[in-house]
Design an enzyme around this catalytic site. Structure first.
Site, mmCIF file in Angstrom:
data_model
loop_
_atom_site.group_PDB
_atom_site.id
_atom_site.type_symbol
_atom_site.label_atom_id
_atom_site.label_comp_id
_atom_site.label_asym_id
_atom_site.label_seq_id
_atom_site.Cartn_x
_atom_site.Cartn_y
_atom_site.Cartn_z
ATOM 1 N N ASP A 83 -8.401 -7.515 10.559
ATOM 2 C CA ASP A 83 -9.602 -7.144 10.537
ATOM 3 C C ASP A 83 -10.538 -7.599 10.483
ATOM 4 O O ASP A 83 -12.149 -7.830 10.521
ATOM 5 C CB ASP A 83 -9.868 -6.072 9.322
ATOM 6 C CG ASP A 83 -9.362 -6.513 8.041
ATOM 7 O OD1 ASP A 83 -8.921 -7.768 7.908
ATOM 8 O OD2 ASP A 83 -9.253 -5.707 7.163
ATOM 9 N N LYS A 126 0.850 -1.239 -0.051
ATOM 10 C CA LYS A 126 -0.091 0.023 0.093
ATOM 11 C C LYS A 126 0.798 1.312 0.028
ATOM 12 O O LYS A 126 0.475 2.085 -0.110
ATOM 13 C CB LYS A 126 -1.064 -0.164 1.457
ATOM 14 C CG LYS A 126 -1.954 -1.336 1.309
ATOM 15 C CD LYS A 126 -2.518 -1.125 2.736
ATOM 16 C CE LYS A 126 -3.534 -2.586 2.616
ATOM 17 N NZ LYS A 126 -4.257 -2.539 3.559
#
Length: 474
Positions: A206, A170
């Protein structure tokens, strides 16, 4: 008008028969889905093995989360959510009496490009400074609160509070972090400041956060699933089957990383020519094949490639494409959801095609909707096959004739597509007929869920300390 309407129907039926030949590879029978489920089961067992996990496409990562919430958790917690160019700090209160997880307050902090590409010390000093500002604003600096840390980068988790960064993604490239324990780097940065401290830390994926945030509302929730930009799932596995971790008793949450299913070539027979192009033109060819067939990052591109092919073969738009349609990424996944809306779908489709510079007629609009419907149904059915693998495994692990369980779900595809959840649920019930499954949409799995993981771990720690004190006093 009646004649004109009849002609449109005739043309649509005639063209749809030809279009369906292109869509046929996307139609997976129940028998084929059962076969895919069996392949995933084999991959999961490989991923759990002590000597086979390193070659497994489905990684089955131990999370060291040993229990789901039981409703007795309570207290104040902090949560850090780092997964992109911004990160969040949250102050969360878990209330036992009301069975609620309340977000008391939160703050979003930017991470400048120079810090994303600087040293690890600069990054964690920046995080520690933002956390200090937040604690100041909440008058919490005098307290030492437990913290849940959602760190959404590839890590090898060693313990609940020890996680080694494998590599950055990212756009991050901070030096001296890869191969290091990110919890220690955070603590070191806080200690360098010396103006506040944190309590126990729980590292959280997550997907696990999704399961835990739902698990406080519904104690039978022991599966977490995300179907959004990417896709993943976790579930509570019997410790005796987790060969990579010492111990036989109880259970542990396993982060399946099921997006990697098919990376060994096991899904080649159901990959269409369009899936192959999506994979080859992605930033990571050959990796996360399953994810590329079902998740939000890729569904729009699959539809775009189909529409280009149908137009080139003169089955759409009178054979005339547009610059926008020929541009990768221009057909967004959200367009699929808008086109498949019950009441406004056809009108939305007209607006989208106009926006893409295409000259359409009413037959084109209906054919585009057919393409979107077919691609999204395949996604829902493949996801159902994977979820059925997990619920069937839990039932078999426990020697049950019938399993009743809850799945905590999150992700934009599941939340926003008008038919996805219904299609997924209907198929998973057919593929796992001996399981009764409730679906519960998560509220902020990476924030409140991180706090819940910390709350459960903190409660276990308090119980152990209490037992040790009792043993020592005897």
């Amino acid at each position: 008008q009646t004649i004109a309407r009849s002609y449109i129907i005739f043309v649509y039926l005639s063209l749809s028969l030809q279009v369906k030949k292109y869509l046929k590879p996307f139609l997976l029978s129940q028998e084929k889905l059962q076969e895919i489920s069996a392949r995933l089961k084999k991959n999961m067992i490989q991923g759990l093995g002590k000597h086979t996990h390193h070659k497994a496409p489905v990684k089955m990562l131990p999370t060291f989360v040993r229990a789901t919430p039981d409703g007795t958790e309570k207290g104040d917690f902090l949560a850090l959510d780092l997964g992109g160019t911004n990160f969040r700090v949250l102050y969360v209160r878990v209330m036992e009496e009301e069975q609620k997880v309340l977000k008391m307050d939160s703050q979003i902090c930017a991470i400048p490009q120079d810090i994303m590409r600087g040293t690890g010390e600069q990054l964690f000093d920046h995080i520690a400074a933002c956390l200090a500002d937040f604690l100041d604003s909440q008058n919490l600096k005098g307290q030492t609160l437990p913290l849940g840390f959602t760190f959404s980068f590839p890590c090898e988790q060693i313990e609940i509070d020890k996680s080694i960064l494998i590599h950055w993604t990212k756009g991050f490239s901070c030096s001296e972090v890869e191969g290091k324990d990110v919890v220690k780097l955070l603590r070191d940065a806080i200690h360098r400041r010396a103006d506040y401290d944190i309590g126990s830390v729980a590292m959280v994926n997550d997907t696990v956060g999704t399961m835990m945030s739902c698990g406080y509302k519904d104690q039978s929730c022991e599966i977490g699933m995300i179907i959004g930009t990417g896709t993943n799932a976790c579930y509570m596995e019997e410790m005796k089957n987790v060969k990579r971790v010492e111990g036989e008793d109880g259970r542990m949450c396993i982060n399946t990383e099921w997006g990697g299913f098919g990376d060994d070539g096991s899904l080649e027979d159901i990959q269409t020519q369009f899936d192959v192009v999506v994979d080859k033109t992605s930033i990571n060819p050959g990796i996360h094949i399953f994810e590329k067939m079902i998740s939000g990052m890729y569904l729009g591109e699959i539809v775009r490639l189909l529409l280009v092919k149908l137009t080139e073969d003169k089955l759409l738009f009178k054979g005339k494409t547009s610059e926008a349609l020929l541009t990768p990424g221009r057909f967004e996944t959200r367009f699929i959801s808008e086109i498949e809306e019950q009441d406004r779908g056809l009108k939305n489709c007209q607006n989208i095609l106009t926006e893409l510079g295409l000259k359409w007629d009413s037959v084109d609009v209906r054919l585009v909707r057919l393409v979107c419907d077919t691609v999204s149904i395949r996604s829902a059915h493949l996801c159902a096959a994977a979820l059925a693998t997990i619920v069937n495994r839990i039932r078999e692990n426990r020697g049950l004739d019938y399993l009743k369980t809850t799945v905590g779900v999150d992700g934009t595809v599941y939340r926003k597509h008008p038919n996805f959840s219904d299609k997924l649920q209907a198929m998973v019930h057919r593929l796992a007929p001996n399981c009764s499954i409730t679906f519960l949409v998560s509220e902020d799995g990476s924030g409140k869920g991180a706090a819940m993981v910390t709350a459960v771990a903190h409660l276990v720690l308090l119980t152990l300390n209490c037992k040790l004190t009792q043993d020592q006093s005897m």
